[in-house]
Design an enzyme around this catalytic site. Structure first.
Site, PDB file in Angstrom:
ATOM      1  N   TYR A 149       0.834  -1.205   0.000  1.00  0.00           N
ATOM      2  CA  TYR A 149       0.000   0.000   0.000  1.00  0.00           C
ATOM      3  C   TYR A 149       0.870   1.257   0.000  1.00  0.00           C
ATOM      4  O   TYR A 149       0.659   2.169  -0.808  1.00  0.00           O
ATOM      5  CB  TYR A 149      -0.929  -0.009   1.210  1.00  0.00           C
ATOM      6  CG  TYR A 149      -1.905   1.146   1.239  1.00  0.00           C
ATOM      7  CD1 TYR A 149      -3.014   1.155   0.391  1.00  0.00           C
ATOM      8  CD2 TYR A 149      -1.723   2.225   2.104  1.00  0.00           C
ATOM      9  CE1 TYR A 149      -3.912   2.209   0.414  1.00  0.00           C
ATOM     10  CE2 TYR A 149      -2.616   3.282   2.132  1.00  0.00           C
ATOM     11  CZ  TYR A 149      -3.709   3.265   1.287  1.00  0.00           C
ATOM     12  OH  TYR A 149      -4.604   4.311   1.306  1.00  0.00           O
ATOM     13  N   LYS A 153       1.093   4.138  -3.048  1.00  0.00           N
ATOM     14  CA  LYS A 153       0.778   5.547  -2.802  1.00  0.00           C
ATOM     15  C   LYS A 153       1.998   6.434  -3.021  1.00  0.00           C
ATOM     16  O   LYS A 153       1.869   7.583  -3.473  1.00  0.00           O
ATOM     17  CB  LYS A 153       0.215   5.725  -1.392  1.00  0.00           C
ATOM     18  CG  LYS A 153      -1.160   5.080  -1.199  1.00  0.00           C
ATOM     19  CD  LYS A 153      -2.199   5.616  -2.181  1.00  0.00           C
ATOM     20  CE  LYS A 153      -3.589   5.086  -1.895  1.00  0.00           C
ATOM     21  NZ  LYS A 153      -4.616   5.633  -2.806  1.00  0.00           N
TER      22      LYS A 153
END
Length: 244
Positions: A149, A153
């Site tokens: 994750y 990002k």
């Protein structure tokens, strides 16, 4: 404050729940026409019942070909919010190929594809536009079990800057919002353990998590001409987390 969004046409991904859904409702309230994209038909049906006039598009953005087909005739779009994302949490040594593929396909590749479709339309029409990518504080801080994750990002933040660089000459602005934990229904569930929550809250100078409207207000500002000289930014909505 009038943001000047009335009459403009927006497309929001991940529109079925949470930040995406609230963004759709806020854009409609501001007088914009809205195309709502979600992979979950039930969420879209519920959204249309709550907010008649929303144009629903049901597609899994992880599927490149299906997305191309679903959005190829979506019509003119002036404003884009790339909100759809997945968060598959695993310790680094246990990260799977499936988690990598799914996460990068949705959190990064789909942003590229949807933004290409929308930006090409803006350029062909010769009109300015604005794109907001929903990133995260996790793009700039390592968080336990967030290997994939955080990586997606971080890549999204750099993609935002690249898009701003190359689309700027076409009068298309591109920015990101980088929230801390947001109190969506999922956020409330995932951070309901007071011990887990305290560890994060202790790192936030304001001592609280973000409410959905904090993020939505920032998105609408970045979409509006009130931020007409702002592009390539990654704007924290984090109560000061990234300042620590």
């Amino acid at each position: 404050m009038d943001l000047g969004l009335a009459g403009r046409r927006a497309l929001v991904t991940g529109a079925g729940k949470g930040i995406g859904r609230s963004t759709v409702l806020a854009l409609k309230a501001a007088g914009a026409q809205v195309v709502a994209v979600s992979r979950t038909r039930e969420d879209l049906d519920d959204l249309v019942r709550e907010c008649p006039g929303v144009e629903p598009v049901c597609v899994d953005l992880a599927d490149w070909e299906a997305t191309e087909q679903a959005l190829s005739n979506v019509g003119p779009v002036d404003l884009l919010v790339n909100n759809a994302a997945v968060a598959l949490l695993q310790p680094f040594l246990e990260v799977t190929k499936e988690a990598c593929d799914t996460s990068f396909n949705v959190n990064l590749r789909a942003v590229i594809q949807v933004s290409q479709i929308v930006a090409k339309g803006m350029i062909a029409r010769g009109v300015p536009g604005a794109i907001v990518n929903v990133s995260s504080q996790a793009s700039q801080r390592a968080l336990t079990n967030h290997t994939v994750y955080c990586s997606t990002k971080g890549a999204l933040d750099m993609l935002t800057k690249m898009m701003a660089l190359e689309l700027g000459p076409h009068k298309i602005r591109v920015n990101a919002v980088n929230p801390t934990v947001v109190m969506t229904p999922m956020g409330r569930t995932n951070w309901s353990d007071p011990h887990k929550a305290k560890a994060m809250l202790d790192r936030i100078p304001l001592g609280k998590f973000a409410e959905v409207e904090n993020v939505v207000d920032t998105i609408l500002f970045l979409l509006s001409n009130r931020s007409g000289m702002t592009t390539g930014s990654t704007l924290p909505v984090d109560g000061g987390f990234l300042a620590t």
